[in-house]
Design a protein around this motif. Structure first.
Motif, PDB file in Angstrom:
ATOM      1  N   THR A 179       0.822  -1.206   0.000  1.00 51.33           N
ATOM      2  CA  THR A 179       0.000   0.000   0.000  1.00 51.33           C
ATOM      3  C   THR A 179       0.857   1.257   0.000  1.00 51.33           C
ATOM      4  O   THR A 179       0.631   2.196  -0.779  1.00 51.33           O
ATOM      5  CB  THR A 179      -0.928   0.013   1.233  1.00 51.33           C
ATOM      6  OG1 THR A 179      -1.839  -1.072   1.141  1.00 51.33           O
ATOM      7  CG2 THR A 179      -1.685   1.328   1.338  1.00 51.33           C
ATOM      8  N   LEU A 180       1.842   1.288   0.871  1.00 49.25           N
ATOM      9  CA  LEU A 180       2.684   2.473   0.996  1.00 49.25           C
ATOM     10  C   LEU A 180       3.490   2.726  -0.279  1.00 49.25           C
ATOM     11  O   LEU A 180       3.650   3.880  -0.706  1.00 49.25           O
ATOM     12  CB  LEU A 180       3.609   2.330   2.198  1.00 49.25           C
ATOM     13  CG  LEU A 180       2.898   2.358   3.558  1.00 49.25           C
ATOM     14  CD1 LEU A 180       3.856   1.935   4.666  1.00 49.25           C
ATOM     15  CD2 LEU A 180       2.333   3.752   3.841  1.00 49.25           C
ATOM     16  N   ARG A 181       3.985   1.669  -0.893  1.00 54.22           N
ATOM     17  CA  ARG A 181       4.751   1.860  -2.126  1.00 54.22           C
ATOM     18  C   ARG A 181       3.838   2.294  -3.275  1.00 54.22           C
ATOM     19  O   ARG A 181       4.236   3.102  -4.127  1.00 54.22           O
ATOM     20  CB  ARG A 181       5.522   0.592  -2.477  1.00 54.22           C
ATOM     21  CG  ARG A 181       6.588   0.254  -1.438  1.00 54.22           C
ATOM     22  CD  ARG A 181       7.661  -0.660  -1.943  1.00 54.22           C
ATOM     23  NE  ARG A 181       8.641  -0.950  -0.889  1.00 54.22           N
ATOM     24  CZ  ARG A 181       9.607  -0.125  -0.498  1.00 54.22           C
ATOM     25  NH1 ARG A 181       9.711   1.056  -1.101  1.00 54.22           N
ATOM     26  NH2 ARG A 181      10.443  -0.452   0.451  1.00 54.22           N
ATOM     27  N   LEU A 182       2.614   1.763  -3.296  1.00 47.75           N
ATOM     28  CA  LEU A 182       1.649   2.207  -4.301  1.00 47.75           C
ATOM     29  C   LEU A 182       1.365   3.699  -4.137  1.00 47.75           C
ATOM     30  O   LEU A 182       1.405   4.477  -5.102  1.00 47.75           O
ATOM     31  CB  LEU A 182       0.342   1.420  -4.172  1.00 47.75           C
ATOM     32  CG  LEU A 182      -0.849   1.956  -4.981  1.00 47.75           C
ATOM     33  CD1 LEU A 182      -0.611   1.781  -6.471  1.00 47.75           C
ATOM     34  CD2 LEU A 182      -2.144   1.267  -4.551  1.00 47.75           C
ATOM     35  N   LYS A 183       1.084   4.109  -2.899  1.00 39.34           N
ATOM     36  CA  LYS A 183       0.761   5.508  -2.656  1.00 39.34           C
ATOM     37  C   LYS A 183       1.963   6.412  -2.927  1.00 39.34           C
ATOM     38  O   LYS A 183       1.801   7.537  -3.430  1.00 39.34           O
ATOM     39  CB  LYS A 183       0.263   5.687  -1.220  1.00 39.34           C
ATOM     40  CG  LYS A 183      -1.132   5.114  -0.994  1.00 39.34           C
ATOM     41  CD  LYS A 183      -1.674   5.495   0.366  1.00 39.34           C
ATOM     42  CE  LYS A 183      -3.127   5.086   0.508  1.00 39.34           C
ATOM     43  NZ  LYS A 183      -3.720   5.527   1.784  1.00 39.34           N
ATOM     44  N   ARG A 184       3.148   5.937  -2.601  1.00 37.31           N
ATOM     45  CA  ARG A 184       4.325   6.755  -2.870  1.00 37.31           C
ATOM     46  C   ARG A 184       4.478   7.013  -4.365  1.00 37.31           C
ATOM     47  O   ARG A 184       4.757   8.137  -4.793  1.00 37.31           O
ATOM     48  CB  ARG A 184       5.585   6.085  -2.311  1.00 37.31           C
ATOM     49  CG  ARG A 184       6.734   7.046  -2.192  1.00 37.31           C
ATOM     50  CD  ARG A 184       8.018   6.443  -1.679  1.00 37.31           C
ATOM     51  NE  ARG A 184       8.894   7.468  -1.192  1.00 37.31           N
ATOM     52  CZ  ARG A 184       9.469   8.403  -1.940  1.00 37.31           C
ATOM     53  NH1 ARG A 184       9.277   8.409  -3.265  1.00 37.31           N
ATOM     54  NH2 ARG A 184      10.235   9.340  -1.395  1.00 37.31           N
ATOM     55  N   GLY A 185       4.270   5.978  -5.155  1.00 40.40           N
ATOM     56  CA  GLY A 185       4.355   6.135  -6.601  1.00 40.40           C
ATOM     57  C   GLY A 185       3.299   7.089  -7.137  1.00 40.40           C
ATOM     58  O   GLY A 185       3.581   7.932  -8.004  1.00 40.40           O
ATOM     59  N   LEU A 186       2.068   6.983  -6.615  1.00 42.78           N
ATOM     60  CA  LEU A 186       1.002   7.879  -7.057  1.00 42.78           C
ATOM     61  C   LEU A 186       1.294   9.319  -6.657  1.00 42.78           C
ATOM     62  O   LEU A 186       1.045  10.255  -7.433  1.00 42.78           O
ATOM     63  CB  LEU A 186      -0.329   7.424  -6.457  1.00 42.78           C
ATOM     64  CG  LEU A 186      -0.900   6.105  -6.980  1.00 42.78           C
ATOM     65  CD1 LEU A 186      -2.156   5.705  -6.199  1.00 42.78           C
ATOM     66  CD2 LEU A 186      -1.223   6.207  -8.478  1.00 42.78           C
TER      67      LEU A 186
END
Length: 337
Positions: A179-186
């Motif tokens: 989740t955190l890596r997804l949000k960081r990319g977004l």
């Protein structure tokens, strides 16, 4: 009389004319207040011990409920005590009694389009009545979207906590990192889409916590009662409407939101109380950004060491990803288009 809850404050009931008491049982809901169902010869009631909101603030809440009830909004009004009071004090505690209202909590996904439209119209009537009859006596609740930089810093701090907690056998650790890596990319790609620092134009008293668990529906899915007014707050009407729609019409997974039902809901709302498309657009933008930048479940797990809400994370992650891809579709649906 059968008492099925320990240390039940049955002494409080002597202040109301309810008839013969047959049974009292603790209602296992609510984090702050405590409640009991009371079955009597005159009907069933809810005895409530107020802890979250008390005194003058609670009496203002009852004034709001009286006003809403007079306009046909389905709310539950307090039963007056023997001496005509809405609440009584017993050993420093404040108690009230309400009629017991039947009904069930519903997911919007199982409701017909007509029922969705009716739900929207009831919330519209709620806001219209509050706007016309309960003028705000304070500034709106501040909604300050976090900056992209602050959101990225929080994600990085949480990633460090996840890395330090290697060895989790529940699977939460892997989902949290994903989740955190997804949000960081977004955030890196879409950081320029932070909502503008604009104040909503239409504000006033709102329920403050409108979601399916605070609404009861009858057999035909029409609303029988809007409950739990302890979060009564001056805020944006459009934001409360849009937030309620997201709660009601989310799939809770990667399928995101049911935009057809949201469209019916929003159409019902705007047919009664129309705050305009710019206001709804701003509320939609703010809510999406909130979902993208907020990581409260992960914070609860790693900072508060509370895993009670771990199960919510996959659905929240799926919704953020889906909403980002289908942003325009959601915005149009919340405008009733």
């Amino acid at each position: 009389m059968t008492v099925t809850a320990p240390r039940l404050p049955d002494a409080a009931l002597t202040h109301w004319d309810l008839g013969q008491i047959y049974q009292m049982q603790r209602v296992q809901t609510g984090l702050m207040n405590r409640s009991w169902r009371v079955d009597t010869s005159s009907g069933s009631y809810l005895l409530k011990l107020f802890r979250d909101v008390t005194g003058p603030e609670l009496q203002f809440q009852f004034h709001v409920l009286q006003t809403l009830g007079g306009s046909g909004v389905p709310v539950v009004l307090p039963v007056l005590s023997r001496d005509g009071r809405t609440t009584i004090f017993l050993e420093g505690e404040e108690f009230g009694v309400f009629p017991w209202v039947g009904g069930r909590h519903r997911s919007g996904l199982s409701m017909s389009r007509e029922a969705c439209r009716d739900l929207g119209s009831v919330i519209g009537r709620l806001h219209r009545t509050l706007h016309a009859s309960i003028p705000a006596d304070r500034a709106p609740k501040a909604e300050n979207p976090p900056t992209t930089e602050a959101a990225l810093q929080k994600v990085d701090r949480l990633l460090e906590l996840v890395a330090a907690g290697r060895g989790d056998k529940t699977g939460f650790e892997a989902i949290a990192e994903q989740t955190l890596r997804l949000k960081r990319g977004l955030l890196v790609r879409l950081g320029d889409r932070r909502p503008p620092d604009l104040l909503p134009q239409y504000t006033g008293y709102t329920h403050g916590d409108l979601h399916p668990h605070n609404v009861l529906h009858g057999p035909d899915d029409r609303i029988s009662a809007i409950l739990d007014w302890d979060r009564l707050v001056v805020s944006s009407y459009a934001r409360e409407m849009a937030r309620a729609a997201v709660f009601y019409f989310t799939y809770g997974d990667e399928r995101g939101l049911d935009c057809d039902r949201i469209r019916a809901f929003a159409g019902g709302y705007r047919s009664v109380f129309d705050v305009g498309e710019p206001e709804i657009g701003l509320a939609t933008h703010q809510l999406w950004w909130d979902r993208l930048t907020d990581n409260w479940v992960i914070e609860w797990h790693y900072v508060r060491h509370n895993s009670a809400c771990d199960h919510l994370l996959p659905g929240q992650t799926g919704l953020v990803k889906w909403w980002t891809i289908h942003y325009s579709q959601v915005e149009q649906a919340l405008m009733g288009r």
